[in-house]
Design a protein around this motif. Structure first.
Motif, PDB file in Angstrom:
ATOM      1  N   ARG A   1      -1.860   5.384  49.912  1.00  0.00           N
ATOM      2  CA  ARG A   1      -1.250   4.585  50.964  1.00  0.00           C
ATOM      3  C   ARG A   1      -1.237   5.318  52.307  1.00  0.00           C
ATOM      4  N   CYS A   2      -0.649   6.525  52.354  1.00  0.00           N
ATOM      5  CA  CYS A   2      -0.470   7.223  53.636  1.00  0.00           C
ATOM      6  C   CYS A   2      -1.478   8.343  53.862  1.00  0.00           C
ATOM      7  N   ASP A   3      -2.303   8.629  52.871  1.00  0.00           N
ATOM      8  CA  ASP A   3      -3.355   9.639  52.946  1.00  0.00           C
ATOM      9  C   ASP A   3      -2.830  11.067  53.109  1.00  0.00           C
ATOM     10  N   CYS A   4      -1.562  11.326  52.772  1.00  0.00           N
ATOM     11  CA  CYS A   4      -1.075  12.708  52.847  1.00  0.00           C
ATOM     12  C   CYS A   4      -1.741  13.516  51.723  1.00  0.00           C
ATOM     13  N   ASP A   5      -1.862  14.804  51.951  1.00  0.00           N
ATOM     14  CA  ASP A   5      -2.480  15.692  50.970  1.00  0.00           C
ATOM     15  C   ASP A   5      -1.587  15.863  49.744  1.00  0.00           C
ATOM     16  N   LEU A   6      -2.201  15.812  48.578  1.00  0.00           N
ATOM     17  CA  LEU A   6      -1.515  16.053  47.315  1.00  0.00           C
ATOM     18  C   LEU A   6      -2.354  17.023  46.491  1.00  0.00           C
ATOM     19  N   PRO A   7      -2.260  18.318  46.794  1.00  0.00           N
ATOM     20  CA  PRO A   7      -3.050  19.298  46.054  1.00  0.00           C
ATOM     21  C   PRO A   7      -2.723  19.270  44.558  1.00  0.00           C
ATOM     22  N   ALA A   8      -3.562  19.864  43.782  1.00  0.00           N
ATOM     23  CA  ALA A   8      -3.423  19.825  42.320  1.00  0.00           C
ATOM     24  C   ALA A   8      -2.049  20.291  41.839  1.00  0.00           C
ATOM     25  N   ALA A   9      -1.431  21.230  42.540  1.00  0.00           N
ATOM     26  CA  ALA A   9      -0.132  21.769  42.121  1.00  0.00           C
ATOM     27  C   ALA A   9       1.046  21.027  42.742  1.00  0.00           C
ATOM     28  N   SER A  10       0.806  19.930  43.427  1.00  0.00           N
ATOM     29  CA  SER A  10       1.884  19.211  44.114  1.00  0.00           C
ATOM     30  C   SER A  10       2.846  18.550  43.134  1.00  0.00           C
ATOM     31  N   ARG A  11       4.116  18.750  43.366  1.00  0.00           N
ATOM     32  CA  ARG A  11       5.167  18.088  42.580  1.00  0.00           C
ATOM     33  C   ARG A  11       5.496  16.723  43.182  1.00  0.00           C
ATOM     34  N   GLN A  12       4.846  16.367  44.291  1.00  0.00           N
ATOM     35  CA  GLN A  12       5.098  15.101  44.981  1.00  0.00           C
ATOM     36  C   GLN A  12       4.144  13.988  44.553  1.00  0.00           C
ATOM     37  N   ALA A  13       3.158  14.287  43.735  1.00  0.00           N
ATOM     38  CA  ALA A  13       2.161  13.291  43.322  1.00  0.00           C
ATOM     39  C   ALA A  13       2.708  12.387  42.226  1.00  0.00           C
ATOM     40  N   ARG A  14       2.417  11.094  42.362  1.00  0.00           N
ATOM     41  CA  ARG A  14       2.789  10.102  41.357  1.00  0.00           C
ATOM     42  C   ARG A  14       1.528   9.348  40.959  1.00  0.00           C
ATOM     43  N   ILE A  15       1.384   9.032  39.668  1.00  0.00           N
ATOM     44  CA  ILE A  15       0.203   8.320  39.178  1.00  0.00           C
ATOM     45  C   ILE A  15       0.611   7.216  38.214  1.00  0.00           C
ATOM     46  N   CYS A  16      -0.295   6.238  38.070  1.00  0.00           N
ATOM     47  CA  CYS A  16      -0.130   5.202  37.044  1.00  0.00           C
ATOM     48  C   CYS A  16      -1.129   5.516  35.927  1.00  0.00           C
ATOM     49  N   SER A  17      -1.197   4.671  34.937  1.00  0.00           N
ATOM     50  CA  SER A  17      -2.096   4.924  33.807  1.00  0.00           C
ATOM     51  C   SER A  17      -3.574   4.804  34.177  1.00  0.00           C
ATOM     52  N   TYR A  18      -3.867   4.216  35.352  1.00  0.00           N
ATOM     53  CA  TYR A  18      -5.244   4.141  35.838  1.00  0.00           C
ATOM     54  C   TYR A  18      -5.571   5.257  36.820  1.00  0.00           C
ATOM     55  N   GLU A  19      -4.635   6.163  37.012  1.00  0.00           N
ATOM     56  CA  GLU A  19      -4.763   7.322  37.894  1.00  0.00           C
ATOM     57  C   GLU A  19      -4.697   6.984  39.377  1.00  0.00           C
ATOM     58  N   CYS A  20      -4.230   5.780  39.715  1.00  0.00           N
ATOM     59  CA  CYS A  20      -3.949   5.502  41.125  1.00  0.00           C
ATOM     60  C   CYS A  20      -2.924   6.553  41.540  1.00  0.00           C
ATOM     61  N   THR A  21      -3.076   7.097  42.723  1.00  0.00           N
ATOM     62  CA  THR A  21      -2.268   8.246  43.130  1.00  0.00           C
ATOM     63  C   THR A  21      -1.541   7.971  44.432  1.00  0.00           C
ATOM     64  N   PHE A  22      -0.240   8.250  44.430  1.00  0.00           N
ATOM     65  CA  PHE A  22       0.605   8.056  45.603  1.00  0.00           C
ATOM     66  C   PHE A  22       1.563   9.230  45.726  1.00  0.00           C
ATOM     67  N   CYS A  23       2.079   9.442  46.930  1.00  0.00           N
ATOM     68  CA  CYS A  23       3.093  10.479  47.110  1.00  0.00           C
ATOM     69  C   CYS A  23       4.443   9.932  46.645  1.00  0.00           C
ATOM     70  N   ALA A  24       5.382  10.816  46.396  1.00  0.00           N
ATOM     71  CA  ALA A  24       6.704  10.414  45.929  1.00  0.00           C
ATOM     72  C   ALA A  24       7.389   9.493  46.929  1.00  0.00           C
ATOM     73  N   ASP A  25       7.225   9.772  48.229  1.00  0.00           N
ATOM     74  CA  ASP A  25       7.840   8.936  49.270  1.00  0.00           C
ATOM     75  C   ASP A  25       7.337   7.497  49.211  1.00  0.00           C
ATOM     76  N   CYS A  26       6.019   7.320  49.202  1.00  0.00           N
ATOM     77  CA  CYS A  26       5.451   5.967  49.152  1.00  0.00           C
ATOM     78  C   CYS A  26       5.811   5.266  47.851  1.00  0.00           C
ATOM     79  N   SER A  27       5.786   6.009  46.762  1.00  0.00           N
ATOM     80  CA  SER A  27       6.132   5.427  45.465  1.00  0.00           C
ATOM     81  C   SER A  27       7.531   4.832  45.486  1.00  0.00           C
ATOM     82  N   ALA A  28       8.474   5.571  46.031  1.00  0.00           N
ATOM     83  CA  ALA A  28       9.867   5.120  46.058  1.00  0.00           C
ATOM     84  C   ALA A  28      10.128   4.096  47.155  1.00  0.00           C
TER      85      ALA A  28
END
Length: 76
Positions: free
Chosen positions: A10-37
């Protein structure tokens, strides 16, 4: 094997592999914690599935199976 995408769709912020802010669904769509909430109430806007914390791949495993470098940004 999870792709570990490098950004929020959604916002294109960086989510490196070690990020605790990354959220995913079962299809691996990826969003940051802020956008998710804030925007999606923890539900994937693409499939309707739950967005959960993405697991962290240990550094020694990232060498064998690196994170994706392909950035995905949804057109909304």
């Amino acid at each position: 094997m999870l792709e570990l995408r490098p950004n929020c769709e959604r916002c294109d912020c960086d989510l490196p592999a070690a990020s605790r802010q990354a959220r995913i669904c079962s299809y691996e769509c990826t969003f940051c914690a802020d956008c998710s909430a804030t925007y999606f109430n923890h539900l994937c806007p693409n499939c309707g599935g739950e967005l959960v914390a993405r697991p962290i791949r240990p550094p020694h495993r990232l060498k064998l199976h690196p994170a994706s470098t392909l950035r995905v940004v949804a057109k909304r």
